[in-house]
Design a protein around this motif. Structure first.
Motif, PDB file in Angstrom:
ATOM      1  N   LEU B 638       0.834  -1.204   0.000  1.00 17.62           N
ATOM      2  CA  LEU B 638       0.000   0.000   0.000  1.00 17.62           C
ATOM      3  C   LEU B 638       0.866   1.250   0.000  1.00 17.62           C
ATOM      4  O   LEU B 638       0.618   2.199  -0.739  1.00 17.62           O
ATOM      5  N   LEU B 639       1.905   1.212   0.854  1.00 19.64           N
ATOM      6  CA  LEU B 639       2.797   2.364   0.931  1.00 19.64           C
ATOM      7  C   LEU B 639       3.476   2.603  -0.402  1.00 19.64           C
ATOM      8  O   LEU B 639       3.608   3.736  -0.859  1.00 19.64           O
ATOM      9  N   LEU B 640       3.917   1.494  -1.019  1.00 14.69           N
ATOM     10  CA  LEU B 640       4.590   1.624  -2.302  1.00 14.69           C
ATOM     11  C   LEU B 640       3.640   2.176  -3.348  1.00 14.69           C
ATOM     12  O   LEU B 640       4.030   2.975  -4.188  1.00 14.69           O
ATOM     13  N   ALA B 641       2.392   1.725  -3.263  1.00 17.55           N
ATOM     14  CA  ALA B 641       1.440   2.153  -4.282  1.00 17.55           C
ATOM     15  C   ALA B 641       0.968   3.578  -4.028  1.00 17.55           C
ATOM     16  O   ALA B 641       0.510   4.251  -4.938  1.00 17.55           O
ATOM     17  N   ALA B 642       1.092   4.021  -2.781  1.00 13.64           N
ATOM     18  CA  ALA B 642       0.496   5.308  -2.422  1.00 13.64           C
ATOM     19  C   ALA B 642       1.104   6.452  -3.223  1.00 13.64           C
ATOM     20  O   ALA B 642       0.389   7.260  -3.817  1.00 13.64           O
ATOM     21  N   ALA B 643       2.453   6.475  -3.275  1.00 12.76           N
ATOM     22  CA  ALA B 643       3.103   7.622  -3.920  1.00 12.76           C
ATOM     23  C   ALA B 643       2.754   7.705  -5.410  1.00 12.76           C
ATOM     24  O   ALA B 643       2.319   8.764  -5.874  1.00 12.76           O
ATOM     25  N   PRO B 644       2.898   6.610  -6.179  1.00  8.44           N
ATOM     26  CA  PRO B 644       2.514   6.712  -7.593  1.00  8.44           C
ATOM     27  C   PRO B 644       1.034   7.058  -7.754  1.00  8.44           C
ATOM     28  O   PRO B 644       0.672   7.819  -8.661  1.00  8.44           O
ATOM     29  N   ALA B 645       0.210   6.506  -6.873  1.00 13.39           N
ATOM     30  CA  ALA B 645      -1.224   6.785  -6.990  1.00 13.39           C
ATOM     31  C   ALA B 645      -1.484   8.272  -6.782  1.00 13.39           C
ATOM     32  O   ALA B 645      -2.236   8.894  -7.539  1.00 13.39           O
ATOM     33  N   ASP B 760       3.020  18.027 -25.505  1.00 17.26           N
ATOM     34  CA  ASP B 760       4.389  18.500 -25.288  1.00 17.26           C
ATOM     35  C   ASP B 760       4.941  17.998 -23.964  1.00 17.26           C
ATOM     36  O   ASP B 760       6.104  17.599 -23.865  1.00 17.26           O
ATOM     37  N   VAL B 761       4.068  18.029 -22.937  1.00 17.69           N
ATOM     38  CA  VAL B 761       4.515  17.560 -21.631  1.00 17.69           C
ATOM     39  C   VAL B 761       4.886  16.088 -21.719  1.00 17.69           C
ATOM     40  O   VAL B 761       5.882  15.641 -21.139  1.00 17.69           O
ATOM     41  N   ARG B 762       4.095  15.341 -22.488  1.00 19.76           N
ATOM     42  CA  ARG B 762       4.391  13.917 -22.637  1.00 19.76           C
ATOM     43  C   ARG B 762       5.756  13.731 -23.321  1.00 19.76           C
ATOM     44  O   ARG B 762       6.567  12.913 -22.892  1.00 19.76           O
ATOM     45  N   THR B 763       5.972  14.526 -24.354  1.00 17.96           N
ATOM     46  CA  THR B 763       7.271  14.458 -25.039  1.00 17.96           C
ATOM     47  C   THR B 763       8.399  14.702 -24.046  1.00 17.96           C
ATOM     48  O   THR B 763       9.389  13.977 -24.007  1.00 17.96           O
ATOM     49  N   MET B 764       8.194  15.720 -23.219  1.00 14.67           N
ATOM     50  CA  MET B 764       9.235  16.056 -22.254  1.00 14.67           C
ATOM     51  C   MET B 764       9.433  14.944 -21.240  1.00 14.67           C
ATOM     52  O   MET B 764      10.548  14.692 -20.807  1.00 14.67           O
ATOM     53  N   ARG B 765       8.312  14.282 -20.870  1.00 14.97           N
ATOM     54  CA  ARG B 765       8.452  13.237 -19.866  1.00 14.97           C
ATOM     55  C   ARG B 765       9.340  12.125 -20.404  1.00 14.97           C
ATOM     56  O   ARG B 765      10.227  11.631 -19.712  1.00 14.97           O
ATOM     57  N   SER B 766       9.107  11.768 -21.671  1.00 12.16           N
ATOM     58  CA  SER B 766       9.950  10.701 -22.205  1.00 12.16           C
ATOM     59  C   SER B 766      11.387  11.196 -22.365  1.00 12.16           C
ATOM     60  O   SER B 766      12.326  10.416 -22.215  1.00 12.16           O
ATOM     61  N   ALA B 774      18.617   4.148 -15.107  1.00  6.31           N
ATOM     62  CA  ALA B 774      17.530   3.194 -14.875  1.00  6.31           C
ATOM     63  C   ALA B 774      16.987   3.342 -13.463  1.00  6.31           C
ATOM     64  O   ALA B 774      15.776   3.334 -13.237  1.00  6.31           O
ATOM     65  N   THR B 775      17.882   3.530 -12.499  1.00  5.67           N
ATOM     66  CA  THR B 775      17.442   3.668 -11.113  1.00  5.67           C
ATOM     67  C   THR B 775      16.527   4.877 -10.972  1.00  5.67           C
ATOM     68  O   THR B 775      15.455   4.804 -10.377  1.00  5.67           O
ATOM     69  N   ALA B 776      16.992   5.984 -11.540  1.00  4.88           N
ATOM     70  CA  ALA B 776      16.203   7.209 -11.420  1.00  4.88           C
ATOM     71  C   ALA B 776      14.848   7.022 -12.086  1.00  4.88           C
ATOM     72  O   ALA B 776      13.830   7.518 -11.593  1.00  4.88           O
ATOM     73  N   ARG B 777      14.838   6.289 -13.206  1.00  3.94           N
ATOM     74  CA  ARG B 777      13.576   6.074 -13.903  1.00  3.94           C
ATOM     75  C   ARG B 777      12.597   5.314 -13.020  1.00  3.94           C
ATOM     76  O   ARG B 777      11.436   5.650 -12.895  1.00  3.94           O
ATOM     77  N   TRP B 778      13.109   4.258 -12.378  1.00  2.25           N
ATOM     78  CA  TRP B 778      12.220   3.460 -11.539  1.00  2.25           C
ATOM     79  C   TRP B 778      11.772   4.224 -10.314  1.00  2.25           C
ATOM     80  O   TRP B 778      10.633   4.108  -9.880  1.00  2.25           O
ATOM     81  N   ARG B 779      12.708   5.020  -9.810  1.00  3.12           N
ATOM     82  CA  ARG B 779      12.307   5.795  -8.651  1.00  3.12           C
ATOM     83  C   ARG B 779      11.218   6.784  -9.043  1.00  3.12           C
ATOM     84  O   ARG B 779      10.280   7.029  -8.298  1.00  3.12           O
ATOM     85  N   ALA B 780      11.352   7.347 -10.233  1.00  2.00           N
ATOM     86  CA  ALA B 780      10.340   8.297 -10.693  1.00  2.00           C
ATOM     87  C   ALA B 780       8.986   7.622 -10.805  1.00  2.00           C
ATOM     88  O   ALA B 780       7.946   8.236 -10.562  1.00  2.00           O
ATOM     89  N   ARG B 781       8.998   6.342 -11.176  1.00  2.00           N
ATOM     90  CA  ARG B 781       7.712   5.665 -11.317  1.00  2.00           C
ATOM     91  C   ARG B 781       7.150   5.238  -9.967  1.00  2.00           C
ATOM     92  O   ARG B 781       5.966   5.363  -9.709  1.00  2.00           O
ATOM     93  N   LEU B 782       8.028   4.705  -9.107  1.00  2.00           N
ATOM     94  CA  LEU B 782       7.537   4.106  -7.865  1.00  2.00           C
ATOM     95  C   LEU B 782       7.439   5.112  -6.730  1.00  2.00           C
ATOM     96  O   LEU B 782       6.495   5.090  -5.946  1.00  2.00           O
ATOM     97  N   LEU B 783       8.446   5.946  -6.630  1.00  2.25           N
ATOM     98  CA  LEU B 783       8.449   6.900  -5.508  1.00  2.25           C
ATOM     99  C   LEU B 783       8.635   8.306  -6.049  1.00  2.25           C
ATOM    100  O   LEU B 783       9.676   8.924  -5.846  1.00  2.25           O
ATOM    101  N   PRO B 784       7.660   8.810  -6.776  1.00  4.39           N
ATOM    102  CA  PRO B 784       7.836  10.137  -7.366  1.00  4.39           C
ATOM    103  C   PRO B 784       8.085  11.185  -6.297  1.00  4.39           C
ATOM    104  O   PRO B 784       7.293  11.352  -5.374  1.00  4.39           O
ATOM    105  N   ALA B 785       9.231  11.827  -6.432  1.00  4.59           N
ATOM    106  CA  ALA B 785       9.620  12.809  -5.403  1.00  4.59           C
ATOM    107  C   ALA B 785       8.683  14.002  -5.393  1.00  4.59           C
ATOM    108  O   ALA B 785       8.567  14.691  -4.383  1.00  4.59           O
ATOM    109  N   SER B 786       8.026  14.241  -6.503  1.00  3.06           N
ATOM    110  CA  SER B 786       7.200  15.449  -6.564  1.00  3.06           C
ATOM    111  C   SER B 786       6.027  15.362  -5.605  1.00  3.06           C
ATOM    112  O   SER B 786       5.552  16.379  -5.123  1.00  3.06           O
ATOM    113  N   THR B 787       5.569  14.147  -5.311  1.00  2.00           N
ATOM    114  CA  THR B 787       4.453  14.057  -4.358  1.00  2.00           C
ATOM    115  C   THR B 787       4.880  14.603  -3.011  1.00  2.00           C
ATOM    116  O   THR B 787       4.116  15.273  -2.331  1.00  2.00           O
TER     117      THR B 787
END
Lengths: 351, 829
Positions: B638-645, B760-766, B774-787
């Motif tokens: 749940l905790l892991l899912a919370a941040a991406p959610a 455009d935002v989507r383009t920038m995201r990719s 790779a680590t940063a990518r996964w962290r961005a998906r699982l534990l997005p710092a922006s939240t």
């Protein structure tokens, strides 16, 4: 009286009357023959810039700042070591605009009346008659301003801020545009009197030329070797054009958040621990005005925080006094300002 | 101004002393504390006037305190009522020892007595002296909190309910006021502050004083917040305060106007009597019971707090004994019983005994004076009178259950279980395992009880030893059970009751006297050494039944007897045939002869035993071992899912707000930046949304986003940093330009539509993703710092709002104070 006051022979004092327009007159595409829109502004300012740059090579930033100050109805202080083209820039700017220009060479024995003018007794009419001084011009080039005593420097105070001269109780208004371009050597040089704070505060911006890069210096050698390029400089804009451009600049849109940003920046200098004296409210005014002109020169009709950031050092630095501690640590106000710009949050909607 | 600081130090001490209230019964002590503080302050002021060096300064307050004590407590024996004489000093000494003995004898709260008052005066005076020395003389206000804290920690340590939050708040406020006064003094010493924001707004009259209002405001806010956190946080943290911070309302005594009955701690007085060399006669009684008569019980301790057995009686007016009859004994229904009449005469020397020693279960008591009964336990006590010197007649029903009755009595109601098998979580698991191991093979509570008793008295290898100290902590109990195995009746009784509770058998500890020795037929004499504690276990039909785990005879408690039913296979329930034989029948002969009780609520964790259908365990232990792992795993997921959610939700909310069709021009709100007119809502919002999304994506991928950067600067930096290809770079520029327009341009400029920006935002995201590791990518998906950043921003906005509200409240308050001051008559200075 060793007054270094003289009309520049090439520009001449007598050219306050409308001069013949040069080939591509500034009037095309404008109402009443005067520029009214941003595109006119871009065209005219571009011409002035090009004209100046035929004389002052490799200094686009200094030229742009000088133009900014002209359009912001401000006064310009050019500070640098001797021989890097301060006077050249001042004169080039003055000559590329077709208006009255006076040049005052400041010397230690210059008196205030040598600047503002004197009332002389007219034998024939048996009354005192006011002889206007060199400030009665559109552009006044004050060379080596810090060689004169503070008393004489202060003679410029009234005319710079209020654009008028009061002698013997009579007030004489000055013509618009009115711009003082002063050059000075760094205060560490010998034989200089530092400008009083009140005087410095009246200059919209202080710029320094800096040494040209080797390529530009080489080019300069070639150009100056043959003839003085100033001699070939023809006016490319009329005083009335400049007045119209100033009107355009005044209409520039400044969003509330940008105004707030300027205030934040100025306030930050007042509260900064390394500054003994922060910037005045007049500084805020000058900053926003200059930002308007800067944005207009960028062909934009609204001001960005970027403009404020660009202008923070030239507009604010000469007004600030570092504390003794900061001086000991050789921290100059420029450093403090750069740091503030990097630290201060840019206004953005909602938080 | 030293005087102001002196006063503040005194007030802080006084406010801190309020926290002592749970220790005392009345409110009298507070006036003595006040007196002590005043005396100390006066002494300190005089000492400072005389310019005594700091090291000697406490002498001043000490002398003042001595004079004050003499004046208040032994004025009659002092010179002129105040100058101490040897006789008055001796009086003080006697009072101190009186107070000390009272404090030793009673569990808190202790009664209001002169000795106690003297102790309070001296204690608070000592604290006041230290506080004054630290805060005023040495100008160290912060460490002055330590003596205050020490004072506060006394009741917190002694009383399990802790101290009322209000009292704590008052104490904390006192300390904060002291700190504030100190800071005011030290800031004031520096003269005017130059760079204050508001000094020019001050009225001209205040110009001389340095402006510290903004500082003070901040300080007040921090202080109030700190106190509030200190009060509220323990409520949210499990384990710090199991009963909740406002304890005392529900479970604690004192609810619904009831008054807590205070007595000397039964266990303390028990051990004192047992070790007292003066083995005087405590009471004598005549009984018509068969020999030997039942024990005489004083107290029933039905609560185990993890360390000790305690009881709590909340006395209400309706508990008063109006006629002699008492409520029916709980649970005693089917088992045979005998009515016994006992005439008790309590010795005059037994002072402070507020409970009546009576054989269980009393049904009628005839005694003079005002007595009350605690219905659940049938304890009879008085709030005013003592039992010392009293004679009374008590009729009781002595239960004589047969083993069969007890075998059948192993069914308990859930009320019974929840109340009398409760054990705090702090009881180690070891005790439960031991209990299960000892009672292996038993199928009913009764069999378990018998096995426990015989384990204590015979097979366990325990030794009776009076030199062991009173057990103070739960660990002492475990030591007793597993390592030491030496103790006296208190350890035995407490341990057996705890183990019975572990096994799911309702149990409590009774304290009183054994039957004593017969001096003539039917006449018995009980001495101090006969003081005793024993466990009582509850069996349906028979009620509370006594067991005797303490070894008896010469090697143990001399007059202890084991009831016949507790010796498995022994007596037939004929009562009176109990033997005081120290070598009872070997209990190993007691086979599992009892009939199993189907569906018994008897907890026995042995597999296959009849009691596996036990109700929910009382100790909240999770049964199977994998449950916590499952729960933990779920929580982790749940905790892991919370941040991406949260991230996805924020994204959707942003865009849906931006994409929602712009309302009609009349409802369009004016742009926040622009007073000139309304800005078309949708376009600007879309630009802001795109920009925030870009920012969030950058933060997610670990790209910094300084707040001092303009959109243009950001574009330049990102372009350099990410090495964008052309489409991405132009997308970035479009987003930045849209944001720039939305933020700073005049209103007639329309940023590009939202769906374009979204692409455009989507383009920038990719672009972000492809440039990140790779680590940063996964962290961005699982534990997005922006939240996290979003949460921080939200918290900041909330705190700013709170600050604004409190600021407004403070302003109102200040205005109110000014008005009130204006109403008051002006002082004629």
């Amino acid at each position: 009286m060793a007054v270094g006051m003289h009309g520049d022979p090439s520009t001449g004092t007598g050219r306050s009357a409308p001069a013949p327009r040069s080939g591509d007159g500034p009037a095309d595409g404008s109402r009443n023959g005067l520029p009214v829109g941003l595109d006119d502004l871009a065209r005219v300012s571009g011409r002035i810039r090009d004209a100046i740059e035929t004389v002052v090579e490799g200094k686009p930033r200094a030229v742009r700042l000088a133009l900014t100050v002209l359009l912001a109805e401000g006064h310009l202080l050019i500070e640098d070591v001797p021989g890097v083209g301060k006077t050249m820039l001042a004169k080039a700017l003055a000559r590329s605009v077709d208006c009255s220009v006076r040049r005052v060479q400041f010397t230690p024995d210059l008196l205030p009346s040598d600047i503002t003018g004197v009332s002389a007794y007219n034998q024939e009419r048996r009354e005192f008659e006011f002889k206007p001084g060199p400030v009665f011009a559109n552009i006044v080039v004050g060379d080596e301003i810090n060689r004169a005593s503070p008393k004489t420097q202060s003679a410029l105070l009234e005319c710079m801020e209020e654009r008028q001269v009061t002698v013997d109780g009579t007030t004489y208004p000055l013509e618009r545009p009115f711009m003082v371009i002063a050059t000075q050597n760094p205060v560490e040089m010998e034989g200089t009197y530092p400008l009083p704070e009140a005087q410095r505060d009246r200059f919209t911006a202080r710029i320094s030329m800096g040494y040209p890069d080797p390529a530009a210096e080489l080019e300069m050698l070639d150009a100056h070797g043959e003839a003085n390029p100033l001699d070939d400089l023809e006016p490319v804009a009329h005083a009335s054009d400049v007045r119209a451009l100033i009107e355009v600049v005044r209409r520039q849109h400044v969003a509330a958040s940008v105004r707030q940003y300027a205030i934040d920046l100025v306030t930050a200098t007042r509260n900064h621990p390394e500054l003994r004296l922060g910037a005045s409210p007049r500084a805020t005014l000058h900053l926003v005005r200059a930002a308007r002109a800067y944005a207009a020169l960028d062909d934009r009709d609204y001001v960005l925080p970027d403009d404020v950031q660009e202008l923070a050092v030239p507009v604010l630095a000469h007004r600030l006094l570092p504390t003794a501690e900061a001086q000991v640590e050789r921290r100059r106000p420029e450093h403090v300002l750069t740091e503030l710009v990097h630290r201060l949050p840019v206004p953005s909607p909602r938080g | 101004m030293r005087i102001r600081m002196t006063v503040m130090a005194g007030l802080a001490t006084l406010a801190g002393s309020i926290g002592l209230y749970p220790l005392f019964m009345g409110g009298q002590w507070f006036w003595h504390a006040l007196g002590a503080v005043v005396a100390v302050a006066a002494g300190a002021v005089v000492a400072r006037r005389l310019r005594i060096p700091a090291a000697l300064e406490p002498l001043g307050p000490a002398v003042a305190l001595l004079l004050y004590c003499t004046l208040v407590f032994t004025a009659g024996r002092a010179l002129v009522g105040i100058v101490p004489t040897p006789s008055s000093l001796a009086g003080l000494r006697d009072l101190i020892s009186d107070g000390a003995s009272t404090a030793n004898r009673y569990a808190a709260p202790v009664p209001d007595e002169r000795g106690i008052h003297l102790l309070v005066t001296i204690g608070v005076g000592a604290v006041a002296t230290v506080v004054d020395l630290l805060a005023v003389r040495l100008r160290r206000a912060a460490p002055a909190g330590l003596p205050l804290l020490a004072m506060y920690s006394v009741p917190a340590a002694i009383r399990e309910h802790g101290v009322n939050w209000l009292a704590f708040g008052l104490g904390a406020a006192g300390f904060l006021a002291l700190l504030m006064a100190d800071a005011r003094e030290s800031v004031g010493g520096w003269g005017r502050m130059v760079f204050s924001q508001r000094w020019h707004e001050e009225s001209p009259g205040d110009r001389d004083a340095p402006d510290i209002s903004s500082l003070a405001t901040t300080g007040r806010r921090i202080g109030v917040t700190a106190v509030a956190v200190a009060v509220l946080l323990p409520m949210a943290v499990p384990g710090i305060h199991p009963r909740g911070v406002f304890g005392g309302k529900g479970t604690g005594p004192g609810g619904d106007g009831a008054r807590t009955v205070t007595t000397p701690d039964p266990m303390v007085s028990l051990s004192r009597q047992l070790t007292n060399p003066d083995d005087g006669v405590v009471l004598t009684y005549e009984t018509d019971d068969a020999e030997p008569p039942d024990y005489l019980r004083l107290y029933a301790l039905d609560r185990f707090d993890g360390d000790r057995w305690t009881y709590s009686v909340a006395s209400r007016a309706q508990d008063k004994l109006t006629d002699a009859s008492l409520p029916a004994p709980p649970g005693l229904t089917v088992a045979p019983s005998r009515t016994v009449t006992t005439r008790v005469k309590v010795s005059k020397d037994l002072r402070d005994l507020q409970f009546l020693p009576m054989p269980y279960a009393p049904t009628r008591v005839r005694i003079k004076g005002e007595w009350r009964v605690h219905s659940p336990s049938l304890m009879v006590y008085s709030l005013r009178d003592g039992a010392g010197g009293k004679s009374f007649t008590v009729t009781s029903r002595r239960a004589l259950p047969s083993p069969g009755d007890l075998q059948a009595g192993g069914t308990y109601t859930s009320d019974m279980l929840s109340e009398f098998t409760y054990l705090p979580k702090s009881v180690p698991d070891k005790v439960r395992r031991l209990a299960v191991q000892v009672t292996k093979g038993s199928r009913t509570p009764y069999e378990s009880a018998v096995k426990l008793q015989s384990w204590f008295t015979q097979t366990g290898g325990f030794r009776y030893d009076l030199t062991v100290g009173t057990p103070e902590h739960g660990s002492d109990l475990v030591d007793f059970l597993t390592v030491d195995k030496r103790g006296y009746c208190e350890q035995f009784a407490a341990a057996m009751a705890v183990m019975a509770r572990e096994l799911g058998v309702p149990a409590r500890v009774s304290v009183g006297y054994t039957a004593g020795k017969a001096v003539s037929p039917g006449r018995w004499e009980v001495r101090g050494r006969d003081a005793h504690a024993w466990p009582e276990l509850y069996f349906d039909g028979a009620g509370w039944v006594r067991f005797e785990p303490t070894p008896s005879g010469t090697e143990g408690q001399g007059t202890a007897t084991e009831p016949s039913y507790s010796l498995a296979g022994g007596g037939s329930g004929s009562g009176g045939s109990d033997t005081s034989n120290p070598q009872p029948l070997p209990s190993s002969s007691a086979g599992p002869g009892g009939r199993p009780t189907g569906g018994a609520h008897f907890r026995n964790d042995l597999p296959g035993a009849g009691g596996t259908a036990a109700p929910a365990p009382k100790k909240h232990k999770s049964g199977p071992g994998y449950a916590p792992w499952v729960a933990g795993g779920t929580l982790l997921v749940l905790l892991l899912a919370a941040a991406p959610a949260v991230r996805a939700l924020t994204r959707r909310r942003r865009w849906s707000a931006a994409l929602e069709p712009p309302p009609g021009p009349e409802t369009a709100r004016p742009g926040p930046d622009d007073p000139r007119g309304p800005r078309p809502r949708g376009a600007a919002d879309a630009a802001h949304a795109a920009w925030r999304e870009l920012r969030a994506d950058a933060i997610d991928h670990g790209v910094p986003w300084p707040s001092s950067e303009t959109p243009r600067a950001t574009v330049r930096r990102l372009d350099d940093l990410l090495g964008l290809d052309d489409p991405a770079a132009s997308a970035l520029r479009r987003i930045a330009r849209a944001e720039e327009l939305a933020r700073y341009a005049p209103v007639d400029r329309t940023p590009p539509p939202a769906d374009l920006l979204r692409a455009d935002v989507r383009t920038m995201r990719s672009a972000f993703a492809s440039s990140a590791t790779a680590t940063a990518r996964w962290r961005a998906r699982l534990l997005p710092a922006s939240t996290v950043a979003e949460a921080r921003d939200a918290a900041r906005v909330a705190s700013e709002r709170t600050a604004r509200v409190t600021g407004r409240a403070e302003h109102t308050l200040a205005r109110l104070v000014t008005r009130v001051r204006a109403l008051l008559p002006t002082r004629s200075d």
